[in-house]
Design a protein around this motif. Structure first.
Motif, PDB file in Angstrom:
ATOM      1  N   GLY A  49     -20.330-155.188-102.009  1.00  0.00           N
ATOM      2  CA  GLY A  49     -20.864-156.576-102.344  1.00  0.00           C
ATOM      3  C   GLY A  49     -19.401-157.504-102.562  1.00  0.00           C
ATOM      4  O   GLY A  49     -18.823-157.564-102.588  1.00  0.00           O
ATOM      5  N   ALA A  50     -20.902-158.294-102.986  1.00  0.00           N
ATOM      6  CA  ALA A  50     -19.895-160.031-103.099  1.00  0.00           C
ATOM      7  C   ALA A  50     -20.472-160.647-104.075  1.00  0.00           C
ATOM      8  O   ALA A  50     -21.838-160.760-104.298  1.00  0.00           O
ATOM      9  N   THR A  58     -25.290-162.965-105.672  1.00  0.00           N
ATOM     10  CA  THR A  58     -24.906-161.933-105.402  1.00  0.00           C
ATOM     11  C   THR A  58     -25.351-161.576-103.709  1.00  0.00           C
ATOM     12  O   THR A  58     -26.378-162.077-103.178  1.00  0.00           O
ATOM     13  N   TYR A  59     -24.932-160.617-103.651  1.00  0.00           N
ATOM     14  CA  TYR A  59     -25.056-159.619-101.929  1.00  0.00           C
ATOM     15  C   TYR A  59     -24.428-157.907-102.167  1.00  0.00           C
ATOM     16  O   TYR A  59     -23.233-158.528-102.820  1.00  0.00           O
ATOM     17  N   VAL A  64     -26.202-149.563-101.463  1.00  0.00           N
ATOM     18  CA  VAL A  64     -25.746-150.039-103.149  1.00  0.00           C
ATOM     19  C   VAL A  64     -26.878-150.829-103.536  1.00  0.00           C
ATOM     20  O   VAL A  64     -26.684-150.676-105.129  1.00  0.00           O
ATOM     21  N   ARG A  65     -27.238-151.447-102.571  1.00  0.00           N
ATOM     22  CA  ARG A  65     -28.456-152.736-103.021  1.00  0.00           C
ATOM     23  C   ARG A  65     -29.296-151.786-103.927  1.00  0.00           C
ATOM     24  O   ARG A  65     -29.904-150.678-104.172  1.00  0.00           O
ATOM     25  N   LEU A  81     -18.740-154.617-112.128  1.00  0.00           N
ATOM     26  CA  LEU A  81     -19.597-153.682-111.328  1.00  0.00           C
ATOM     27  C   LEU A  81     -20.393-152.814-111.971  1.00  0.00           C
ATOM     28  O   LEU A  81     -19.879-152.211-112.541  1.00  0.00           O
ATOM     29  N   GLN A  82     -21.617-152.822-112.444  1.00  0.00           N
ATOM     30  CA  GLN A  82     -22.392-151.889-113.120  1.00  0.00           C
ATOM     31  C   GLN A  82     -22.897-151.309-111.997  1.00  0.00           C
ATOM     32  O   GLN A  82     -23.979-151.301-110.921  1.00  0.00           O
ATOM     33  N   MET A  83     -22.729-149.889-112.231  1.00  0.00           N
ATOM     34  CA  MET A  83     -23.065-148.854-111.423  1.00  0.00           C
ATOM     35  C   MET A  83     -24.193-147.704-111.195  1.00  0.00           C
ATOM     36  O   MET A  83     -23.884-147.249-112.865  1.00  0.00           O
TER      37      MET A  83
END
Length: 127
Positions: A49-50, A58-59, A64-65, A81-83
């Protein structure tokens, strides 16, 4: 020269969560576009993502979306980056990347478009 220092990798069970942080040196962080990339064993790097600096917005890659969230804290020169809802297929080395961007609305998805990279940190998701 900008240095990016990453923290927050590790081992987690499937369904769990991790938060990655990437802190940059320098004064122009608020004008940086940022990205997260991962590389699984034996595979090419893939953009996760970015985030741009206008909005910010964000994209995310389709893989992962809805599970991953990128955010930034400009006073702390840090991107996160929250995963969540991690899967074994999320296992990879994760890298953050940055570049100064004159266009606040721009995202970048090519490695060649980024100037600075973090050291990379392993994220392992066990089943």
């Amino acid at each position: 020269q900008v240095h990016l220092v990453e923290t927050g990798g590790g081992l987690v069970q499937a369904g769990g969560s991790l938060r990655r942080s990437c802190t940059a040196s320098g004064r122009a962080f608020r004008r940086y576009a940022l990205g997260w990339v991962r590389q699984a064993p034996g595979k090419e790097r893939v953009f996760v993502g970015a985030i741009n600096w206008s909005g910010p917005m964000t994209y995310y890659d389709d893989s992962v979306r809805g599970r991953f969230t990128i955010s930034r804290d400009n006073p702390k020169n840090t991107v996160y980056l929250q995963m969540n809802s991690l899967k074994p297929e999320d296992t990879a080395v994760y890298y953050c990347a940055s570049r100064l961007s004159l266009d606040g609305g721009a995202y970048y998805f090519s490695e060649s478009e980024y100037n600075y990279w973090g050291q990379g940190t392993q994220v392992t998701v066990s089943s």
